[in-house]
Design an enzyme around this catalytic site. Structure first.
Site, PDB file in Angstrom:
ATOM      1  N   MET A  28       0.842  -1.197   0.000  1.00 11.62           N
ATOM      2  CA  MET A  28       0.000   0.000   0.000  1.00 11.62           C
ATOM      3  C   MET A  28       0.880   1.252   0.000  1.00 11.62           C
ATOM      4  O   MET A  28       0.404   2.360   0.271  1.00 11.62           O
ATOM      5  CB  MET A  28      -0.953  -0.009   1.199  1.00 11.62           C
ATOM      6  CG  MET A  28      -1.898  -1.217   1.146  1.00 11.62           C
ATOM      7  SD  MET A  28      -3.449  -0.990   1.997  1.00 11.62           S
ATOM      8  CE  MET A  28      -2.886  -0.801   3.663  1.00 11.62           C
ATOM      9  N   LEU A  31       6.732   3.443   1.658  1.00  9.79           N
ATOM     10  CA  LEU A  31       7.685   2.348   1.841  1.00  9.79           C
ATOM     11  C   LEU A  31       8.671   2.580   2.973  1.00  9.79           C
ATOM     12  O   LEU A  31       9.132   3.697   3.199  1.00  9.79           O
ATOM     13  CB  LEU A  31       8.444   2.120   0.531  1.00  9.79           C
ATOM     14  CG  LEU A  31       7.559   1.867  -0.683  1.00  9.79           C
ATOM     15  CD1 LEU A  31       8.417   1.544  -1.902  1.00  9.79           C
ATOM     16  CD2 LEU A  31       6.547   0.760  -0.427  1.00  9.79           C
ATOM     17  N   HIS A  35       9.184  -3.169   3.510  1.00  4.13           N
ATOM     18  CA  HIS A  35       8.814  -3.330   2.098  1.00  4.13           C
ATOM     19  C   HIS A  35      10.067  -3.570   1.246  1.00  4.13           C
ATOM     20  O   HIS A  35      10.054  -4.386   0.321  1.00  4.13           O
ATOM     21  CB  HIS A  35       8.134  -2.059   1.571  1.00  4.13           C
ATOM     22  CG  HIS A  35       6.874  -1.669   2.283  1.00  4.13           C
ATOM     23  ND1 HIS A  35       6.799  -0.550   3.087  1.00  4.13           N
ATOM     24  CD2 HIS A  35       5.635  -2.234   2.304  1.00  4.13           C
ATOM     25  CE1 HIS A  35       5.563  -0.435   3.558  1.00  4.13           C
ATOM     26  NE2 HIS A  35       4.833  -1.448   3.113  1.00  4.13           N
ATOM     27  N   ASP A 155       2.504  -9.367   9.020  1.00  6.59           N
ATOM     28  CA  ASP A 155       1.053  -9.567   8.965  1.00  6.59           C
ATOM     29  C   ASP A 155       0.831 -11.066   8.811  1.00  6.59           C
ATOM     30  O   ASP A 155       0.443 -11.547   7.738  1.00  6.59           O
ATOM     31  CB  ASP A 155       0.475  -8.780   7.788  1.00  6.59           C
ATOM     32  CG  ASP A 155       0.784  -7.303   7.917  1.00  6.59           C
ATOM     33  OD1 ASP A 155       0.190  -6.644   8.773  1.00  6.59           O
ATOM     34  OD2 ASP A 155       1.680  -6.808   7.195  1.00  6.59           O
ATOM     35  N   SER A 190       6.196  -0.173  10.460  1.00  6.27           N
ATOM     36  CA  SER A 190       4.845  -0.132   9.912  1.00  6.27           C
ATOM     37  C   SER A 190       4.575   1.297   9.434  1.00  6.27           C
ATOM     38  O   SER A 190       5.025   2.261  10.059  1.00  6.27           O
ATOM     39  CB  SER A 190       3.826  -0.492  11.007  1.00  6.27           C
ATOM     40  OG  SER A 190       2.535  -0.055  10.625  1.00  6.27           O
ATOM     41  N   ARG A 192       1.975   2.722   9.769  1.00  7.57           N
ATOM     42  CA  ARG A 192       1.116   3.343  10.783  1.00  7.57           C
ATOM     43  C   ARG A 192       1.913   3.871  11.977  1.00  7.57           C
ATOM     44  O   ARG A 192       1.356   4.600  12.793  1.00  7.57           O
ATOM     45  CB  ARG A 192       0.025   2.367  11.234  1.00  7.57           C
ATOM     46  CG  ARG A 192      -1.012   2.109  10.137  1.00  7.57           C
ATOM     47  CD  ARG A 192      -2.189   1.294  10.606  1.00  7.57           C
ATOM     48  NE  ARG A 192      -3.285   1.328   9.650  1.00  7.57           N
ATOM     49  CZ  ARG A 192      -3.615   0.329   8.822  1.00  7.57           C
ATOM     50  NH1 ARG A 192      -2.935  -0.809   8.841  1.00  7.57           N
ATOM     51  NH2 ARG A 192      -4.628   0.448   7.981  1.00  7.57           N
TER      52      ARG A 192
HETATM   53  P1  AMP Z   1       1.511  -2.853   3.506  1.00  6.02           P
HETATM   54  O1  AMP Z   1       2.025  -1.804   2.573  1.00  6.02           O
HETATM   55  O2  AMP Z   1       1.502  -2.429   4.926  1.00  6.02           O
HETATM   56  O3  AMP Z   1       0.212  -3.463   3.027  1.00  6.02           O
HETATM   57  O4  AMP Z   1       2.574  -4.032   3.454  1.00  6.02           O
HETATM   58  C1  AMP Z   1       2.986  -4.609   2.244  1.00  6.02           C
HETATM   59  C2  AMP Z   1       3.784  -5.836   2.539  1.00  6.02           C
HETATM   60  O5  AMP Z   1       4.923  -5.495   3.333  1.00  6.02           O
HETATM   61  C3  AMP Z   1       2.995  -6.884   3.345  1.00  6.02           C
HETATM   62  O6  AMP Z   1       3.287  -8.174   2.851  1.00  6.02           O
HETATM   63  C4  AMP Z   1       3.520  -6.680   4.744  1.00  6.02           C
HETATM   64  O7  AMP Z   1       3.423  -7.830   5.547  1.00  6.02           O
HETATM   65  C5  AMP Z   1       4.966  -6.324   4.476  1.00  6.02           C
HETATM   66  N1  AMP Z   1       5.543  -5.618   5.628  1.00  6.02           N
HETATM   67  C6  AMP Z   1       5.027  -4.538   6.271  1.00  6.02           C
HETATM   68  N2  AMP Z   1       5.796  -4.206   7.333  1.00  6.02           N
HETATM   69  C7  AMP Z   1       6.803  -5.105   7.372  1.00  6.02           C
HETATM   70  C8  AMP Z   1       7.920  -5.321   8.248  1.00  6.02           C
HETATM   71  N3  AMP Z   1       8.153  -4.527   9.305  1.00  6.02           N
HETATM   72  N4  AMP Z   1       8.755  -6.344   7.990  1.00  6.02           N
HETATM   73  C9  AMP Z   1       8.524  -7.173   6.916  1.00  6.02           C
HETATM   74  N5  AMP Z   1       7.491  -7.026   6.070  1.00  6.02           N
HETATM   75  C10 AMP Z   1       6.645  -6.010   6.285  1.00  6.02           C
END
Ligand code: AMP
Length: 284
Positions: A28, A31, A35, A155, A190, A192
């Site tokens: 989403m 980055l 990511h 996640d 994150s 967030r």
């Molecule tokens: P998101 O943009 O939050 O939907 O995350 C995209 C992808 O990045 C998902 O597969 C998440 O699980 C992964 N992701 C997010 N935060 C982390 C993190 N701290 N370590 C590893 N992967 C992550």
């Protein structure tokens, strides 16, 4: 080489000409190093990486943060370009749809309806969330048709729901789960986290600290699970926790009688921000 496509018709055109092995990283955006770890692994293992940046409205509940979710496309593209420079033989295709209707055209009527794994933990608190995730991931898989797709274990339940979908729908895609990337403080990265005040960021450490403490208490031994459950009960007296639970890593069942792999999953809520973390353990 990095190319950015902003429309689905351009994506379809690019994909139709692709003959190389494709790794796919759905995100989403906004980055961070989590990511980027997925991107690097995908570049290591594939000739081409498709990287999507799309804030998927279907996975947000009515009172959640869809509108305020950080959107930083220019910055994200720069980060990807910087990484891609380290892989001169490879290419990255960024799919950054400008509008929701690029992914879900008006009249789009399909939903992936998940059950089982998706009904507990996050699924119980956020009804419809995993259907929204599975629906967009399926849609993106259909557009990108990758051989490999990369997801973060941060996640964990989402990762399990996607693995189940790929298995059930017989999708010819290998799902790779990548370790959680953390700040040196232990806080899992994150998008967030930026909602947090300095004080809340400090408070957020109870998440990783509690995980670590309970992990140490279990220390790989099934016989210690009782102590861990007592400690969890104790931790949950702090109302900031949405949940903190030990589950079987494969089934997400609470019954750990036969388990050799268990996962401690926890969410704390600080103000309106919910933060997830988990710890994977093997036990015997
Ligand atoms: P998101 O943009 O939050 O939907 O995350 C995209 C992808 O990045 C998902 O597969 C998440 O699980 C992964 N992701 C997010 N935060 C982390 C993190 N701290 N370590 C590893 N992967 C992550």
């Amino acid at each position: 080489m990095v190319k950015v496509v902003k429309s689905t018709s351009d994506l379809i055109q690019e994909r139709a000409q692709e003959t190389k092995t494709i790794g796919f990283v759905p995100t989403m955006g906004n980055l961070h190093a989590g990511h980027i770890s997925l991107l690097e692994r995908a570049l290591d293992e594939n000739e081409v990486v498709y990287f999507s940046i799309f804030v998927n409205p279907k996975q947000f509940g009515p009172n959640e943060d869809f509108n305020k979710y950080p959107r930083t496309l220019e910055q994200d593209i720069k980060q990807i370009e910087e990484i891609a420079r380290k892989y001169p033989q490879k290419s990255v295709m960024i799919y950054a749809p400008t509008d929701t209707s690029e992914v879900f055209p008006p009249g789009y009527n399909q939903t992936i309806s998940t059950t089982g794994l998706s009904t507990v933990l996050e699924g119980a608190i956020r009804p419809g969330h995993f259907d929204g995730v599975a629906t967009v991931v399926f849609r993106l898989f259909e557009l990108v048709k990758p051989q490999n797709a990369y997801f973060g274990l941060k996640d964990y339940q989402q990762y399990m729901v996607i693995c189940q979908m790929v298995q059930d729908l017989i999708l010819p895609i290998k799902i790779v789960g990548m370790p959680i990337i953390r700040e040196t403080s232990g806080l899992a990265l994150s998008s967030r986290n930026q909602y947090l005040s300095a004080e809340q960021k400090e408070e957020a450490l109870i998440l990783s600290k509690t995980m670590k403490k309970i992990g140490a208490l279990i220390n790989g031994k099934k016989a210690n699970l009782n102590f861990a459950q007592a400690e969890i009960k104790n931790a949950l007296t702090d109302s900031r926790w949405n949940y903190l639970e030990l589950r079987d890593s494969q089934t997400l069942s609470m019954n750990l009688g036969q388990s050799s792999k268990v996962t401690l999953l926890g969410v704390i809520q600080l103000g309106s921000t919910r933060l997830l973390d988990n710890l994977q353990m093997e036990i015997q």
